[in-house]
Design an enzyme around this catalytic site. Sequence first.
Site, short mmCIF file in Angstrom:
data_model
loop_
_atom_site.label_atom_id
_atom_site.label_comp_id
_atom_site.label_asym_id
_atom_site.label_seq_id
_atom_site.Cartn_x
_atom_site.Cartn_y
_atom_site.Cartn_z
N HIS A 18 -29.26 20.97 11.39
CA HIS A 18 -28.66 22.10 12.30
C HIS A 18 -27.78 22.68 11.46
O HIS A 18 -26.74 21.94 10.51
CB HIS A 18 -27.88 21.55 13.41
CG HIS A 18 -28.70 20.79 14.49
ND1 HIS A 18 -29.17 21.40 15.64
CD2 HIS A 18 -28.94 19.21 14.52
CE1 HIS A 18 -29.63 20.75 16.40
NE2 HIS A 18 -29.86 19.57 15.99
N ARG B 287 -26.03 25.58 11.63
CA ARG B 287 -25.04 26.36 12.52
C ARG B 287 -24.90 27.87 12.18
O ARG B 287 -24.37 28.41 13.16
CB ARG B 287 -23.65 25.71 12.18
CG ARG B 287 -23.64 23.94 12.41
CD ARG B 287 -24.06 23.71 13.82
NE ARG B 287 -23.67 22.32 14.21
CZ ARG B 287 -24.41 21.80 14.97
NH1 ARG B 287 -25.35 22.20 15.96
NH2 ARG B 287 -23.92 20.41 15.45
N HIS C 38 -36.21 16.78 22.24
CA HIS C 38 -35.12 16.26 22.31
C HIS C 38 -35.40 15.23 23.95
O HIS C 38 -35.13 15.72 24.86
CB HIS C 38 -33.95 17.02 22.33
CG HIS C 38 -32.55 16.49 22.76
ND1 HIS C 38 -31.60 16.42 21.82
CD2 HIS C 38 -32.05 15.74 23.94
CE1 HIS C 38 -30.33 15.71 22.52
NE2 HIS C 38 -30.82 15.50 23.63
N ASN D 31 -25.67 12.16 19.96
CA ASN D 31 -26.57 12.25 21.06
C ASN D 31 -27.99 12.30 20.34
O ASN D 31 -28.42 13.03 19.77
CB ASN D 31 -26.34 13.43 21.78
CG ASN D 31 -26.89 13.40 23.08
OD1 ASN D 31 -27.36 12.38 23.70
ND2 ASN D 31 -27.28 14.54 23.69
N ASP E 67 -31.41 14.95 12.12
CA ASP E 67 -30.46 15.51 12.88
C ASP E 67 -28.97 15.93 12.58
O ASP E 67 -27.96 15.63 13.07
CB ASP E 67 -30.21 14.68 14.19
CG ASP E 67 -29.66 15.36 15.31
OD1 ASP E 67 -29.53 16.45 15.50
OD2 ASP E 67 -29.62 14.43 16.59
N HIS F 72 -19.70 19.41 12.70
CA HIS F 72 -18.74 20.00 13.47
C HIS F 72 -17.42 20.49 12.96
O HIS F 72 -17.21 19.52 11.92
CB HIS F 72 -18.56 19.14 14.83
CG HIS F 72 -19.72 19.31 15.68
ND1 HIS F 72 -20.46 20.13 16.26
CD2 HIS F 72 -20.38 18.13 16.36
CE1 HIS F 72 -21.33 19.92 17.16
NE2 HIS F 72 -21.46 18.74 17.07
ZN LIG Z 1 -31.57 16.33 19.86
#
Ligand SMILES: [Zn+2]
Length: 425
Positions: free
Chosen positions: A60, A62, A177, A277, A304, A308
């Site tokens: 990710h 972002r 996911h 998660n 993953d 943040h």
């Molecule tokens: Zn995921």
Amino acid sequence: MTEQAEQKAFSIRGAMDAVGNIVDLHVARGVFVAEAPEGSELIEADGLVVLPGFVDIHTHLREPGFEASETIASGTAAAVAGGYTAVCAMANTDPVTDSVERVESMRKLARTSAHNEVFPIGSLTIDLAGQQLSPIAEMAACGVRLFSDDGRCLMDPVLMRRALELSAAHNVVIAQHSQDHRLAPADACADERSIAGELGLPGWPWAAESSIIARDVQLAELTGGHLHVCHLSTAESVEVVRWAKARGVDVTAEATPHHMLLTSDLLRSGSTDYKVNPPLRSAEDVEAVRAGLVDRTIDLVGTDHAPHEAQFKDLPFPQAKPGMTALEQALSSLMESLLLPGRIDWTDVTRIMSTAPAHRGQVPGQGLGLGVGSPANLVLVHPARRRVVNRDDSASAGRNNPYHGMDLPDPIELTMGAGRILYRR
Ligand SMILES: [Zn+2]
């Protein structure tokens, strides 16, 4: 490749390859060559292990939309510091990567700011809403090879069936996911079996993951589609994938660095750095994930990596955003979990971190090894150095590093992509 990279040549001397041979490698014009060109820069690599550059098919970054959490520049700086020469960028940006135009725009952003190669992943559904499939055929025609709504599960079995049919028709992979949103809704934040009750947190039951995987592998069998299971976290999920592979279903599975090393016990600290998660699981689940990597039920490590900004983590545990940084400690975690205990060797590391992800993601120019003529993508690894991880040493903009304060292997010496030094310790 830049003009400068085409000119620069290197000789890497004395490194040990994955099978234990001491090798000299020569690089010119971005590829491995047989002879050191005159005037090439010498890199002494005695005592280091040389591996093909790593590939992450689950990052990710972002950007666009959440640049305070990470940018393509900072995320790929973290990637090269972790030994990665390519990353595939998840589609849950703002705007979502759900059209050919958005794919082109991501590629353009990456060309100007990325430290390594970035390949956009297309979303499965428009705006990740789970209602209408993205133009998978069109995006496939413009080179997208992975499709995912990651962050959310594609719950609708009819849409999932259609997506898998399209994956077969267009030779792309659907990365799911796996989280039944009815069983494990958005507020579920702690492993139900091991810790949620004790801490009074909303539970995330194991069956919410493996029941979706079981459905999806059967839909993959029904359609002949190509399925990839993201961040598998429980013993039951490993069992389902093992069963599906025995039936010949085209399914691959990934483990994250955190699900192979960290356990739900850490949640007792109260730190939201341990919120992710799917959630951290019990020691028994962690062992099942490790065993799955060893017996090849699990094919590869997907990080993953989910940075943040602090304001989304400085909240009570149930309200904090889930996610952990992972790119810089991925190899550290794999070494600590499996390599140093002797359960895998460097050839397995090569497969798990480079060959298998490059192959499944059809990532061009990556995972091709160290042979003459291949693109010069490599990582030099110190096999024994350790360090206490400090979140503030990170190249990622994210400080949500669950390894902060842990004594872990500190292996990455140098990362080279297409003949350019992308990172040097
Ligand atoms: Zn995921």
